[in-house]
Scaffold this motif. Structure first.
Motif, PDB file in Angstrom:
ATOM      1  N   PHE A   1       8.183  62.176 -20.595  1.00  0.00           N
ATOM      2  CA  PHE A   1       8.466  61.653 -21.406  1.00  0.00           C
ATOM      3  C   PHE A   1       7.166  61.273 -21.986  1.00  0.00           C
ATOM      4  O   PHE A   1       6.299  60.186 -21.443  1.00  0.00           O
ATOM      5  N   ARG A   2       7.550  60.993 -23.398  1.00  0.00           N
ATOM      6  CA  ARG A   2       5.842  61.007 -24.526  1.00  0.00           C
ATOM      7  C   ARG A   2       6.522  59.705 -24.635  1.00  0.00           C
ATOM      8  O   ARG A   2       7.774  58.915 -25.253  1.00  0.00           O
TER       9      ARG A   2
ATOM     10  N   LYS B   1       2.509  50.911 -13.677  1.00  0.00           N
ATOM     11  CA  LYS B   1       3.057  50.577 -12.478  1.00  0.00           C
ATOM     12  C   LYS B   1       4.495  49.240 -13.115  1.00  0.00           C
ATOM     13  O   LYS B   1       4.005  49.033 -14.205  1.00  0.00           O
ATOM     14  N   LEU B   2       4.639  48.291 -12.209  1.00  0.00           N
ATOM     15  CA  LEU B   2       5.834  47.237 -13.066  1.00  0.00           C
ATOM     16  C   LEU B   2       5.196  46.260 -12.028  1.00  0.00           C
ATOM     17  O   LEU B   2       3.817  45.862 -11.849  1.00  0.00           O
ATOM     18  N   GLN B   3       5.171  45.277 -13.973  1.00  0.00           N
ATOM     19  CA  GLN B   3       5.032  44.015 -13.784  1.00  0.00           C
ATOM     20  C   GLN B   3       6.042  43.078 -13.777  1.00  0.00           C
ATOM     21  O   GLN B   3       6.795  43.701 -13.636  1.00  0.00           O
ATOM     22  N   THR B   4       5.990  42.368 -12.440  1.00  0.00           N
ATOM     23  CA  THR B   4       7.556  41.003 -12.104  1.00  0.00           C
ATOM     24  C   THR B   4       7.600  40.134 -12.890  1.00  0.00           C
ATOM     25  O   THR B   4       8.372  39.866 -12.652  1.00  0.00           O
TER      26      THR B   4
ATOM     27  N   ALA C   1      -3.670  48.298 -19.445  1.00  0.00           N
ATOM     28  CA  ALA C   1      -4.238  49.338 -21.106  1.00  0.00           C
ATOM     29  C   ALA C   1      -2.937  48.549 -22.130  1.00  0.00           C
ATOM     30  O   ALA C   1      -3.625  48.808 -23.289  1.00  0.00           O
ATOM     31  N   GLY C   2      -2.089  48.330 -21.298  1.00  0.00           N
ATOM     32  CA  GLY C   2      -0.376  47.540 -22.539  1.00  0.00           C
ATOM     33  C   GLY C   2       0.147  48.398 -22.193  1.00  0.00           C
ATOM     34  O   GLY C   2       0.426  48.354 -20.498  1.00  0.00           O
ATOM     35  N   SER C   3       1.749  48.092 -22.688  1.00  0.00           N
ATOM     36  CA  SER C   3       3.119  48.176 -21.769  1.00  0.00           C
ATOM     37  C   SER C   3       3.494  49.590 -22.764  1.00  0.00           C
ATOM     38  O   SER C   3       3.193  50.282 -24.226  1.00  0.00           O
ATOM     39  N   LEU C   4       4.555  49.418 -22.236  1.00  0.00           N
ATOM     40  CA  LEU C   4       5.816  51.407 -22.670  1.00  0.00           C
ATOM     41  C   LEU C   4       7.091  49.990 -22.675  1.00  0.00           C
ATOM     42  O   LEU C   4       8.114  49.187 -21.964  1.00  0.00           O
ATOM     43  N   THR C   5       7.709  50.508 -23.559  1.00  0.00           N
ATOM     44  CA  THR C   5       9.428  50.568 -23.665  1.00  0.00           C
ATOM     45  C   THR C   5       9.807  51.549 -24.241  1.00  0.00           C
ATOM     46  O   THR C   5       9.018  52.593 -24.790  1.00  0.00           O
ATOM     47  N   GLY C   6      10.971  51.477 -24.211  1.00  0.00           N
ATOM     48  CA  GLY C   6      11.622  52.612 -24.806  1.00  0.00           C
ATOM     49  C   GLY C   6      13.198  53.155 -24.207  1.00  0.00           C
ATOM     50  O   GLY C   6      13.034  52.767 -23.718  1.00  0.00           O
TER      51      GLY C   6
ATOM     52  N   GLN D   1      14.181  54.995 -21.586  1.00  0.00           N
ATOM     53  CA  GLN D   1      13.961  55.961 -20.293  1.00  0.00           C
ATOM     54  C   GLN D   1      13.094  54.512 -19.657  1.00  0.00           C
ATOM     55  O   GLN D   1      12.894  55.284 -18.126  1.00  0.00           O
ATOM     56  N   VAL D   2      12.902  53.735 -20.061  1.00  0.00           N
ATOM     57  CA  VAL D   2      11.595  52.103 -19.213  1.00  0.00           C
ATOM     58  C   VAL D   2      12.946  51.986 -18.285  1.00  0.00           C
ATOM     59  O   VAL D   2      13.163  52.018 -17.042  1.00  0.00           O
ATOM     60  N   SER D   3      14.110  51.791 -18.452  1.00  0.00           N
ATOM     61  CA  SER D   3      15.132  51.174 -17.035  1.00  0.00           C
ATOM     62  C   SER D   3      15.609  51.973 -16.440  1.00  0.00           C
ATOM     63  O   SER D   3      15.375  51.883 -14.532  1.00  0.00           O
ATOM     64  N   ALA D   4      15.407  53.476 -16.966  1.00  0.00           N
ATOM     65  CA  ALA D   4      15.214  54.480 -15.482  1.00  0.00           C
ATOM     66  C   ALA D   4      13.910  54.795 -14.765  1.00  0.00           C
ATOM     67  O   ALA D   4      13.750  53.955 -13.634  1.00  0.00           O
TER      68      ALA D   4
END
Length: 104
Positions: free
Chosen positions: A22-23, A46-49, A64-69, A71-74
């Motif tokens: 996904f984008r 990567k996962l940050q806990t 570099a940053g984080s991802l949200t959206g 599909q992130v939980s999957a």
């Protein structure tokens, strides 16, 4: 069958984790890390806990940053189960970075 060697290989990934593709936009982009990078650069997912579980993208070990959206939980679940992903920069527009996330 004569001349046939090797095993059967599925043409469709068998695990939902293998189908993640996904984008997403990079949130809180870090200019010092992303500034010199261009389209087609591959980042590590990567996962940050701490302080909470989140998905980050790194370049050479630097966040570099984080991802949200949606599909992130999957994605979090799959990373926790040992799958590895990369994010390729596909678009840069005035400091906004879009990446394509897929299995390594």
């Amino acid at each position: 069958m004569a001349g046939s060697k090797g095993g059967w290989r599925p043409t469709v990934p068998s695990s939902p984790c293998e189908r993640i593709n996904f984008r997403a936009n990079i949130n809180s982009p870090q200019p010092a890390v992303l500034g010199p990078l261009g389209i087609t650069t591959e980042l590590d997912v990567k996962l940050q806990t701490a302080p909470t579980i989140s998905v980050i993208v790194e370049y050479k070990g630097e966040i570099a940053g984080s991802l949200t959206g949606t599909q992130v939980s999957a994605l979090i679940n799959c990373i926790q189960n040992g799958f590895e992903y990369s994010a390729t920069i596909v678009s840069i527009d005035k400091g906004n970075y879009t990446v394509q996330v897929r299995i390594k």
